[in-house]
Design an enzyme around this catalytic site. Structure first.
Site, PDB file in Angstrom:
ATOM      1  CG  ASN A  19      -1.172   1.204   1.563  1.00  0.00           C
ATOM      2  OD1 ASN A  19      -1.684   2.402   0.925  1.00  0.00           O
ATOM      3  ND2 ASN A  19      -2.067   1.758   2.452  1.00  0.00           N
ATOM      4  CD1 TRP A  20       3.650   1.059  -2.798  1.00  0.00           C
ATOM      5  CD2 TRP A  20       3.787   2.721  -4.417  1.00  0.00           C
ATOM      6  NE1 TRP A  20       4.364   0.917  -3.405  1.00  0.00           N
ATOM      7  CE2 TRP A  20       4.834   1.316  -4.130  1.00  0.00           C
ATOM      8  CE3 TRP A  20       4.395   3.683  -5.320  1.00  0.00           C
ATOM      9  CZ2 TRP A  20       6.068   1.421  -5.001  1.00  0.00           C
ATOM     10  CZ3 TRP A  20       5.115   4.039  -5.936  1.00  0.00           C
ATOM     11  CH2 TRP A  20       5.979   2.537  -6.310  1.00  0.00           C
ATOM     12  CE  LYS A  21       0.264   3.702   5.076  1.00  0.00           C
ATOM     13  NZ  LYS A  21       0.320   3.866   6.037  1.00  0.00           N
ATOM     14  CG  HIS A 105      -5.776   1.835   4.875  1.00  0.00           C
ATOM     15  ND1 HIS A 105      -4.728   2.808   6.121  1.00  0.00           N
ATOM     16  CD2 HIS A 105      -4.398   1.015   4.754  1.00  0.00           C
ATOM     17  CE1 HIS A 105      -4.203   2.592   6.392  1.00  0.00           C
ATOM     18  NE2 HIS A 105      -3.459   1.115   5.503  1.00  0.00           N
ATOM     19  CD  GLU A 107      -2.579   5.187   6.882  1.00  0.00           C
ATOM     20  OE1 GLU A 107      -2.895   5.971   5.649  1.00  0.00           O
ATOM     21  OE2 GLU A 107      -2.065   5.045   7.149  1.00  0.00           O
ATOM     22  CD  GLU A 175      -3.240  -3.138   7.791  1.00  0.00           C
ATOM     23  OE1 GLU A 175      -2.305  -2.836   6.767  1.00  0.00           O
ATOM     24  OE2 GLU A 175      -3.895  -2.030   7.237  1.00  0.00           O
ATOM     25  N   GLY A 181       2.832   2.471  10.530  1.00  0.00           N
ATOM     26  CA  GLY A 181       3.911   2.979  10.360  1.00  0.00           C
ATOM     27  C   GLY A 181       4.875   3.144  11.964  1.00  0.00           C
ATOM     28  CB  SER A 220       5.260  -2.210  12.212  1.00  0.00           C
ATOM     29  OG  SER A 220       5.079  -0.545  12.269  1.00  0.00           O
ATOM     30  N   GLY A 241       2.742  -0.990   4.349  1.00  0.00           N
ATOM     31  CA  GLY A 241       2.578   0.328   3.676  1.00  0.00           C
ATOM     32  C   GLY A 241       4.364   1.140   3.485  1.00  0.00           C
ATOM     33  N   GLY A 242       5.363   1.142   4.772  1.00  0.00           N
ATOM     34  CA  GLY A 242       6.432   2.246   4.674  1.00  0.00           C
ATOM     35  C   GLY A 242       6.882   1.133   3.751  1.00  0.00           C
TER      36      GLY A 242
HETATM   37  C1  PEP Z   1      -0.940   0.361   6.688  1.00  0.00           C
HETATM   38  O1  PEP Z   1      -0.857   1.066   6.050  1.00  0.00           O
HETATM   39  O2  PEP Z   1      -1.656  -0.718   5.161  1.00  0.00           O
HETATM   40  C2  PEP Z   1       0.735  -0.428   6.952  1.00  0.00           C
HETATM   41  C3  PEP Z   1       0.411  -1.522   7.118  1.00  0.00           C
HETATM   42  O3  PEP Z   1       1.608   0.256   7.062  1.00  0.00           O
HETATM   43  P1  PEP Z   1       2.907   0.716   7.744  1.00  0.00           P
HETATM   44  O4  PEP Z   1       3.390  -1.046   6.527  1.00  0.00           O
HETATM   45  O5  PEP Z   1       3.608   1.635   7.303  1.00  0.00           O
HETATM   46  O6  PEP Z   1       2.541   0.250   9.069  1.00  0.00           O
END
Ligand code: PEP
Length: 260
Positions: A19-21, A105, A107, A175, A181, A220, A241-242
């Protein structure tokens, strides 16, 4: 065969989704091409890979993947078209060659006030457009501290699952909001507890198909913790994500499946 020796349902084929957001410009397509390049036959035999760039890059990402990785959106509107300035319909994502879309999600639930009912309508839009819906659920830190984790996740599952869901068109991502993050992750035992609970709820909602729905862990995930997290019962992959922004880390996470 005695009743006690009934075959255990086959483990769903794992999925590692990025997920590049709100990250990524045209130059970032080089990372997607590198992901496709590094997705070798051995890895392809064991795990599906999906990248969800911002909507602006979905079409170009499909081309950069050269049919090797799947591409998805990060959100869609419940309706197929209409006066909804700035929104993207599931049909538009499908038209660009996307195969999946993330809905609900945390967010979006937080930033845009998306309720379970809205998430459900978006997931139903995904199915209508022929996309696989990745429905996200997860508790906040305060909810976990209050011991409400399973109640929260159970209510999100009950309220967000689309009508017509099956193992072919639904993925659930657990999640925990406090793990996204932050570099924090739940213990494998905690992940096993929630994923086992989600599996039970899916079985109750979808019958036999519930065993085939992929349940991703997200929060994470990195190359250094992927093998441990992906080895937990009922974890059928990751939503990342990241660490999905570079081919090196994304493929490093997928590599956990080389030895599973
Ligand atoms: C996400 O936003 O779906 C996520 C899992 O982010 P991260 O891996 O950066 O915690």
């Amino acid at each position: 065969m005695p009743a006690s020796a009934a075959p255990t349902p086959a483990r769903p084929r794992p999925l590692v989704a990025g997920n590049w957001k709100m990250n990524g410009l045209e130059a970032s397509l080089a990372e997607i091409a590198a992901m496709a390049g590094g997705y070798d036959d051995a890895l392809r035999g064991r795990v599906d890979l999906l990248v969800c760039p911002p909507a602006t890059l979905v079409g170009a990402a499909v081309a950069a993947c050269a049919g090797k990785l799947a591409v998805g959106g990060q959100d869609c509107h419940p309706k197929a078209s209409g006066a909804h300035t700035g929104d993207v319909a599931a049909e538009m994502l499908a038209d660009l060659g996307a195969a999946y879309v993330i809905v609900g999600h945390s967010e979006r639930r937080a930033d845009h006030g998306e309720s379970d009912a809205v998430v459900k309508s978006k997931a139903e839009a995904a199915l209508r457009a022929g996309l696989v819906a990745i429905v996200c659920v997860g508790e906040t830190e305060a909810q976990r501290r209050a011991g409400e984790m399973l109640d929260v996740v159970g209510a999100q599952i009950a309220g967000s699952l689309p009508a017509g869901a099956s193992a072919r068109n639904l993925v659930v991502a657990y999640e925990p909001v406090w793990a996204i993050g932050t570099g924090l992750t739940p213990t494998p035992a905690d992940v096993a507890q929630v994923h086992g609970f989600i599996r039970e709820r899916l079985a109750a909602a979808l019958g036999e198909d519930g065993a085939g729905v992929r349940i991703l862990y997200g929060g994470s995930v990195k190359p250094s913790n992927a093998a441990e997290l992906m080895g937990v019962a009922n974890v059928d992959g990751a939503l990342v994500g990241g660490a999905s922004l570079t081919a090196k880390d994304f493929l490093g996470i997928a590599a956990a499946y080389r030895s599973q």
